[in-house]
Enzyme design. Structure first.
Site, PDB file in Angstrom:
ATOM      1  N   LYS A 114       0.826  -1.203   0.000  1.00 20.99           N
ATOM      2  CA  LYS A 114       0.000   0.000   0.000  1.00 20.99           C
ATOM      3  C   LYS A 114       0.871   1.269   0.000  1.00 20.99           C
ATOM      4  CE  LYS A 114      -2.747   0.796   3.792  1.00 20.99           C
ATOM      5  NZ  LYS A 114      -2.833   2.190   4.242  1.00 20.99           N
ATOM      6  N   SER A 115       1.853   1.315   0.867  1.00 19.31           N
ATOM      7  CA  SER A 115       2.702   2.523   0.955  1.00 19.31           C
ATOM      8  C   SER A 115       3.428   2.769  -0.366  1.00 19.31           C
ATOM      9  CB  SER A 115       3.762   2.344   2.052  1.00 19.31           C
ATOM     10  OG  SER A 115       3.158   2.362   3.308  1.00 19.31           O
ATOM     11  N   ARG A 152       3.011   5.950  -3.452  1.00 19.52           N
ATOM     12  CA  ARG A 152       4.176   6.747  -3.855  1.00 19.52           C
ATOM     13  C   ARG A 152       4.447   6.623  -5.349  1.00 19.52           C
ATOM     14  NH1 ARG A 152       4.159   5.812   1.459  1.00 19.52           N
ATOM     15  NH2 ARG A 152       5.438   7.091   2.868  1.00 19.52           N
ATOM     16  N   ARG A 160      -8.000  12.948  12.405  1.00 16.34           N
ATOM     17  CA  ARG A 160      -6.578  12.639  12.607  1.00 16.34           C
ATOM     18  C   ARG A 160      -5.706  13.894  12.509  1.00 16.34           C
ATOM     19  NH1 ARG A 160      -5.185   7.455   9.143  1.00 16.34           N
ATOM     20  NH2 ARG A 160      -3.238   7.708  10.294  1.00 16.34           N
ATOM     21  N   SER A 183       7.388   9.589  11.713  1.00 12.32           N
ATOM     22  CA  SER A 183       6.289   9.420  10.757  1.00 12.32           C
ATOM     23  C   SER A 183       6.791   9.508   9.322  1.00 12.32           C
ATOM     24  CB  SER A 183       5.223  10.496  10.991  1.00 12.32           C
ATOM     25  OG  SER A 183       4.350  10.532   9.879  1.00 12.32           O
ATOM     26  N   GLN A 243       4.843   9.417   6.827  1.00  7.95           N
ATOM     27  CA  GLN A 243       3.918  10.267   6.075  1.00  7.95           C
ATOM     28  C   GLN A 243       4.362  11.719   6.139  1.00  7.95           C
ATOM     29  OE1 GLN A 243      -0.042   9.449   7.492  1.00  7.95           O
ATOM     30  NE2 GLN A 243      -0.096   7.419   6.542  1.00  7.95           N
ATOM     31  N   ASP A 267       2.333  -0.578  12.001  1.00  4.88           N
ATOM     32  CA  ASP A 267       1.128  -1.148  11.383  1.00  4.88           C
ATOM     33  C   ASP A 267       0.894  -2.602  11.778  1.00  4.88           C
ATOM     34  OD1 ASP A 267       0.524   1.228  10.185  1.00  4.88           O
ATOM     35  OD2 ASP A 267       1.407   0.708   8.254  1.00  4.88           O
ATOM     36  N   LYS A 283      -4.331   6.532  14.727  1.00 10.57           N
ATOM     37  CA  LYS A 283      -4.422   5.849  13.432  1.00 10.57           C
ATOM     38  C   LYS A 283      -5.889   5.883  12.973  1.00 10.57           C
ATOM     39  CE  LYS A 283      -0.160   4.956  12.831  1.00 10.57           C
ATOM     40  NZ  LYS A 283       0.550   5.587  11.725  1.00 10.57           N
ATOM     41  N   ARG A 324      -7.232  -2.727  10.106  1.00 11.46           N
ATOM     42  CA  ARG A 324      -6.256  -3.606  10.788  1.00 11.46           C
ATOM     43  C   ARG A 324      -6.823  -4.211  12.075  1.00 11.46           C
ATOM     44  NH1 ARG A 324      -2.030  -3.119   7.330  1.00 11.46           N
ATOM     45  NH2 ARG A 324      -1.598  -1.009   6.619  1.00 11.46           N
TER      46      ARG A 324
END
Ligand code: S3P
Length: 430
Positions: free
Chosen positions: A22-23, A27, A122, A166, A168, A314, A341, A389
């Protein structure tokens, strides 16, 4: 809303079909859009989060073709995005919102990005602070919450120390750094996932990383590429855990991402007795990939804290849910980030594991889940709070519990793994 019923299983066996990471998918899609020429991304993640990124890019004028698991993106160059006519919707995806805000800050147009009710709760201040220091003009709701209104403006480079570990935040700054004059430097005390740094190099940018400092030069020419996304290790972990819960299990996972900034969870599981074998390790498009073979063995249990918690952020829901199946239990500390999260994962885990009969102690920065001595888990009705998750971790725990576990709102698993429940069904023996 759909529920998933999980019956106890004897064992889990076979080859796991994983979604693409996913990450990495987010990108590759973003860099393809701002590169020149066509990119082809194979094994692009089927996760709803990664669809959100594609939908936002479409609203920015990028035409994306997708067929099976391959997507084709004709890039428009660093300055080729178009002003969106409507606001962008990142839905449940923090990565989409935070990374795209980094890109949008340096455009010559204004835009607005929002998300679902979870994402609108968030923290965004963590990207607003460094981006504002670069000259970005972004307004948020009170408390630094989305929706974010971004007035594109010329940016300047900064030298910034990340106050939270982080990836992100780091990635939002690096992407904004592409639009800044001069060299942007970021200092991180914990090595968070470096997929963007690796991908930027693949697309032709100069990124230097050493001793916890990452530097990027503004204004590079990015060139479209053909890339293949490895399988998602964070998704694989649910099947690794299932094999470690059910005696006699054997699970094989091909072509999974084994980037060292992601594999801390494997190191920890191996250290507490998990027989995990890595084979065919190779480097592809700058990322390490390989195959994993996991078989059942009783786990000792143990504790993690500090940097370790950040490095397997995660995987912590699954790790906590493994607690009752270990000898000494699992203790997680230094994981206050888990509370911000997709849900407050510390509270969600403590509540649902307790419902299944686990003995749990909750701390501000983590939790302790007692081991086998506290008794066997019982099936229960679980509210995963819309968090993929949590839904998947508790479903796996349910495989090793007595009686039926019902995961409410189970379709939230599609945020990262649309075929999760079908894959479990195909692989377990009851
Ligand atoms: C991600 C980074 C992590 C992680 C998330 C994906 C990324 O978040 O929890 O699922 O792709 O950069 P933080 O950077 O907020 O820790």
């Amino acid at each position: 809303m759909s529920k998933a019923k999980i019956e106890p299983a004897k064992r889990i066996d076979g080859v796991v079909e994983l979604p693409g990471d996913k990450s990495i998918s987010h990108r590759y899609a973003i860099l393809s859009a701002i590169a020149e020429g066509v990119s082809e991304i194979r094994n692009y993640s089927s996760a709803a989060d990664c669809k959100s990124t594609l939908d936002c890019l479409r609203r920015l004028g990028i035409e994306i073709e997708s067929q099976d698991r391959t997507i084709r993106i004709p890039g428009k160059g660093l300055r080729g995005l178009k002003a969106p006519r409507r606001s962008l919707d990142a839905r449940n995806s923090g990565t989409t919102m935070r990374l795209l805000t980094g890109v949008l800050a340096g455009q010559s147009f204004s835009s607005m990005i929002t998300g679902d009710s979870s994402l609108r709760r968030r923290p965004m201040r963590r990207i607003l602070d460094p981006l504002s220091a670069m000259g970005a003009k972004i307004s948020a709701r009170d408390g630094g919450l989305a929706p974010l209104e971004i007035q594109g403006t010329p940016l300047h480079s900064i030298d910034y120390t990340l106050p939270v570990a982080s990836a992100q935040v780091k990635s939002a700054i690096l992407l904004a750094g592409l639009y800044a004059d001069g060299e942007t430097s970021i200092h991180e005390s914990v090595a968070t996932r470096d997929h963007l740094e690796l991908a930027l190099r693949e697309f032709g940018a100069r990124v230097v990383a050493a001793k916890g400092i990452i530097r990027i030069e503004g204004g590079p020419r990015l060139e479209g590429r053909s890339l293949t996304v490895p399988g998602d290790l964070s998704a694989a972990v649910f099947f690794i855990a299932a094999a470690l819960i059910l005696p006699g299990s054997n699970v094989i996972i091909h072509d999974v991402g084994l980037n060292p900034t992601r594999t801390r969870i494997l190191d920890f599981l191996i250290s507490i007795g998990a027989p995990i074998h890595v084979a065919s390790l190779q480097s592809r498009d700058g990322e390490l990939v390989g195959d994993l073979a996991v078989r059942y063995a009783p786990l000792a249990g143990g504790a993690i804290s500090g940097a370790q918690a950040a490095e397997m952020i995660d995987e912590l829901p699954m790790l906590a849910a493994l607690g009752p199946f270990t000898e000494k239990g699992i203790e997680i500390r230094g994981a206050q980030e888990l509370r911000v999260k997709e849900s407050d994962r510390v509270s969600a885990l403590a509540e649902s594991l307790a419902r299944m009969g686990a003995r749990v102690e909750e701390f501000p920065d983590g939790l302790r889940v007692e081991g086998r001595g506290a008794g066997k888990l019982r099936g229960a009705k679980i509210d995963p709070r819309g968090d993929h998750r949590i839904a998947m971790a508790l479903a796996v725990a349910g495989l090793g519990a007595e009686g039926t576990t019902v995961i409410q709102d189970a379709e939230c698993a599609a945020v990262s793994f649309p075929d999760f429940f079908a894959t479990i069904d195909r692989m377990v023996e009851r």
